[in-house]
Design an enzyme around this catalytic site. Sequence first.
Site, PDB file in Angstrom:
ATOM      1  CG  ASN A 128      -1.670   1.267   1.437  1.00 43.24           C
ATOM      2  OD1 ASN A 128      -1.875   2.040   0.512  1.00 43.24           O
ATOM      3  ND2 ASN A 128      -2.101   1.486   2.671  1.00 43.24           N
ATOM      4  CB  CYS A 136      -2.522  -0.751   5.521  1.00 43.91           C
ATOM      5  SG  CYS A 136      -1.212   0.467   5.619  1.00 43.91           S
ATOM      6  CG  HIS A 137      -3.628   2.560  10.630  1.00 48.39           C
ATOM      7  ND1 HIS A 137      -3.754   3.359   9.514  1.00 48.39           N
ATOM      8  CD2 HIS A 137      -4.614   2.935  11.476  1.00 48.39           C
ATOM      9  CE1 HIS A 137      -4.773   4.188   9.691  1.00 48.39           C
ATOM     10  NE2 HIS A 137      -5.319   3.947  10.883  1.00 48.39           N
ATOM     11  CD  GLU A 163      -7.928   5.225  12.793  1.00 46.12           C
ATOM     12  OE1 GLU A 163      -8.572   4.157  12.820  1.00 46.12           O
ATOM     13  OE2 GLU A 163      -7.343   5.629  11.782  1.00 46.12           O
TER      14      GLU A 163
END
Length: 169
Positions: A128, A136-137, A163
Amino acid sequence: MTLYTTTDSPLGELLLVGEESATARGGTALVSLSVPGQKGGATVQDGWTRDAEAFTAIAAELRAYFGGSRTGFAIEYAAGRGTDFQRRVWKALEAIPYGTTLSYGEIAARIGAPRAAVRAVGTAIGANPLLVVRPCHRVIGASGALSGYAGGIDRKRQLLDLENPHRTA
């Protein structure tokens, strides 16, 4: 024409690479977003033009994300990158909601790949070119362990904590 700039972030200096686009907000479609020391990250090439102004809108979205006031991105990506399989995996990444995680196996299932394709999914995720904005994390091991992140596990943990500050893994 390939344009680039750098911008500060909590992850370190980000390298933004883009192409001029008549349809992108701010006139630049993002090709790559890399962090220092990233496995397979972009490096500035001869012939690229440094142009911070071309990335004003993109940098503003990144600042808002890192500041906690943005949970998604409205950034146009340059088309035509990656294989068909990679693009399917990357599209699945883009659908993972802010603050949540999925396993590599769940990504394989979402794109209609067999469970045995988990390694291929991991390889596609590792390729990516748009860290942070193509999240992608948010992909973790089946056991809940943080595994595999081209920008480093510490940065992956940092993004997941941003997040979801109540995350336990």
